[in-house]
Design an enzyme around this catalytic site. Sequence first.
Site, PDB file in Angstrom:
ATOM      1  N   LYS A 272       0.845  -1.207   0.000  1.00  0.00           N
ATOM      2  CA  LYS A 272       0.000   0.000   0.000  1.00  0.00           C
ATOM      3  C   LYS A 272       0.874   1.248   0.000  1.00  0.00           C
ATOM      4  O   LYS A 272       1.978   1.222   0.534  1.00  0.00           O
ATOM      5  CB  LYS A 272      -0.838   0.029   1.282  1.00  0.00           C
ATOM      6  CG  LYS A 272      -2.052  -0.853   1.263  1.00  0.00           C
ATOM      7  CD  LYS A 272      -2.898  -0.625   2.497  1.00  0.00           C
ATOM      8  CE  LYS A 272      -4.101  -1.532   2.490  1.00  0.00           C
ATOM      9  NZ  LYS A 272      -5.012  -1.317   1.369  1.00  0.00           N
ATOM     10  N   ARG A 346     -10.916 -10.891   1.680  1.00  0.00           N
ATOM     11  CA  ARG A 346     -11.839 -11.884   1.111  1.00  0.00           C
ATOM     12  C   ARG A 346     -11.268 -13.297   1.224  1.00  0.00           C
ATOM     13  O   ARG A 346     -12.017 -14.269   1.231  1.00  0.00           O
ATOM     14  CB  ARG A 346     -12.192 -11.492  -0.335  1.00  0.00           C
ATOM     15  CG  ARG A 346     -11.044 -11.449  -1.286  1.00  0.00           C
ATOM     16  CD  ARG A 346     -11.350 -10.613  -2.530  1.00  0.00           C
ATOM     17  NE  ARG A 346     -11.222  -9.176  -2.282  1.00  0.00           N
ATOM     18  CZ  ARG A 346     -11.438  -8.229  -3.181  1.00  0.00           C
ATOM     19  NH1 ARG A 346     -11.823  -8.555  -4.394  1.00  0.00           N
ATOM     20  NH2 ARG A 346     -11.297  -6.958  -2.883  1.00  0.00           N
TER      21      ARG A 346
HETATM   22  N1  BES Z   1      -8.217  -3.178   4.022  1.00  0.00           N
HETATM   23  C1  BES Z   1      -8.353  -2.780   2.685  1.00  0.00           C
HETATM   24  C2  BES Z   1      -9.600  -1.942   2.413  1.00  0.00           C
HETATM   25  C3  BES Z   1      -9.715  -0.621   3.131  1.00  0.00           C
HETATM   26  C4  BES Z   1      -9.425   0.559   2.459  1.00  0.00           C
HETATM   27  C5  BES Z   1     -10.165  -0.545   4.428  1.00  0.00           C
HETATM   28  C6  BES Z   1      -9.555   1.775   3.106  1.00  0.00           C
HETATM   29  C7  BES Z   1     -10.302   0.692   5.091  1.00  0.00           C
HETATM   30  C8  BES Z   1     -10.005   1.838   4.418  1.00  0.00           C
HETATM   31  C9  BES Z   1      -8.404  -4.001   1.766  1.00  0.00           C
HETATM   32  O1  BES Z   1      -7.720  -5.107   2.211  1.00  0.00           O
HETATM   33  C10 BES Z   1      -7.816  -3.608   0.447  1.00  0.00           C
HETATM   34  O2  BES Z   1      -6.683  -3.241   0.441  1.00  0.00           O
HETATM   35  N2  BES Z   1      -8.609  -3.678  -0.615  1.00  0.00           N
HETATM   36  C11 BES Z   1      -8.159  -3.333  -1.921  1.00  0.00           C
HETATM   37  C12 BES Z   1      -8.608  -4.399  -2.899  1.00  0.00           C
HETATM   38  C13 BES Z   1      -8.032  -4.263  -4.268  1.00  0.00           C
HETATM   39  C14 BES Z   1      -6.545  -4.520  -4.242  1.00  0.00           C
HETATM   40  C15 BES Z   1      -8.718  -5.239  -5.198  1.00  0.00           C
HETATM   41  C16 BES Z   1      -8.746  -1.981  -2.276  1.00  0.00           C
HETATM   42  O3  BES Z   1      -9.916  -1.742  -1.977  1.00  0.00           O
HETATM   43  O4  BES Z   1      -8.019  -1.148  -2.796  1.00  0.00           O
HETATM   44 ZN    ZN Z   2      -5.646  -5.144   1.652  1.00  0.00          ZN
END
Ligand code: BES
Ligand code: ZN
Length: 514
Positions: A272, A346
């Site tokens: 991230k 997921r």
């Molecule tokens: N934990 C994150 C989602 C999230 C984002 C929670 C902001 C709280 C605040 C999740 O694991 C994630 O990173 N999701 C990705 C999925 C993508 C890579 C398909 C996303 O939403 O960017």
């Molecule tokens: Zn994530």
Amino acid sequence: MKTNIVSTATGKANAYALFFVKKSIQFSNILSEEAEKQVESVLNGMNDGPFEDLEFLEIDNQPTIFVDAAKERGLSSLDHLRMAAYRLAKKASKRQIPVVSIMLADAAPEQFKSILLGLHYADYKFDAYKSKQKEAFQVTFEIVAGEQVAEFKKIAEVAAIENKAIVLTKNLINTSASDLTPAEFVENANTIAKFTPGLSIKVRNMKQLEKEGFMGHVTVGKGSSHEPYMITLSYDGSKSSKKAAKNARTSADHLVFVGKGLTFDTGGLCLKPPKSMPEMISDMSGAATVLAAIQAIATLELPIKVSAVCCLAENAIGNKSVLPGDIFTAKNGKTVMVDNTDAEGRLVLSDGLAEAGLIGATHIVDLATLTGAMVRALGYAVAGFFCNDDALALNVINCGEACCEKFWSMPLEEEYADALKDHFADLKNTGSDAGAIAAALFLQEFVPENTAWAHWDIAGTAFVSKSWKYTDFGATGFGVQTLIELARRMSSASDESEDAANEDADGEYATVEV
Ligand code: BES
Ligand code: ZN
Ligand code: ZN
């Protein structure tokens, strides 16, 4: 904050508080005629606008705080009351007023509960990491309840139990990730299970997860030095609750909560960006919420069978981290290609949903800070949810409304389902541009057959980066109350349907054909 529920004012108060919500709460019976006129003119003034909220006036020679409860745009009247009570408590504490008497003799039970929760919210602070802890001035709220004293005392007990659950949720979420590892979370859950009668716990560690094929946890957790765990908490209210024992009734429903419990989400090798990383201490919000909710449900002895599955792991970078392109076999036999290591929630939830099926869920509600897409779609005030069952969906919306938590129904859009297909594996963990829907469609692949299921994406609502309603920066506790309310309504609905069945069997009521 202390509360003291009395039928008439004790005279010990240093100030009186009068709530004004479109005159739904009246207080004529406690004021002199002269004061009543004075109040009337203030209320009329409030309608015209210039009135300052929480102003102190002398009424009947008593300092009196007028609480304008209809200030914030977009809130329900119950939420206005909660907000108003929160502001009142903050103000009273700041002004160091020892005893404030709140005139609530005409309030409806749900109005009273909302006000109480507002007072509780004002009490919350998370200063575990401050070098100096500041003690807030303790205010005692004397609640003047008229003839409703006994009823209000019961409500206050329920509100205190629910508040305890909200506080637990927030504390777990706000704790930084190196202090709340999956193992630490397990420690917390063990302690809770030990001290909550009727609540049992089963914990699976890495070795057991691997042996039993819960490979979502293994895949996500193996890159971290903190091993993953899956916790299953069980409470059978149809057996252990006094109410249920008295009624000798058993509901066939088994409500299972499943919570995403990423104690930290770096994104894994698909790292991230630094800006969005610190907030990932809240990526275990789903697990914290379901743990706290089942604790409250067991304490309240609701006559229903409820379980909570916490899917705990840390999504970290290490030499054993899952690689993009890796394929694993999930608990239900489907193979999954890890297209993006940041779509890890997921993967652990696929195990949680399988576990819900194994323990016999009739209804599943999963909670997850699952997608950034949901934050962009609905922001921090509304949670999007996906549901395969109309009755459950309606229940979620209604329970949310009663608890001042907003839910918006999102589509499980089949047209996007093909995007989850992979060349080599059955599925991949990314899908269409509609990110929140893609994640929900992925989860649906792991929902046990013939099970009502709702997925709440709480990525926006679980944690706020600026103060919102009655929450400062940090965890909001969103979802705890709606889960408890859902269990409450499902247990009383099964009572009612059994009532109807019993009446039919006794032949008390003629069957009407339509
Ligand atoms: N934990 C994150 C989602 C999230 C984002 C929670 C902001 C709280 C605040 C999740 O694991 C994630 O990173 N999701 C990705 C999925 C993508 C890579 C398909 C996303 O939403 O960017
Ligand atoms: Zn994530
Ligand atoms: Zn995540």
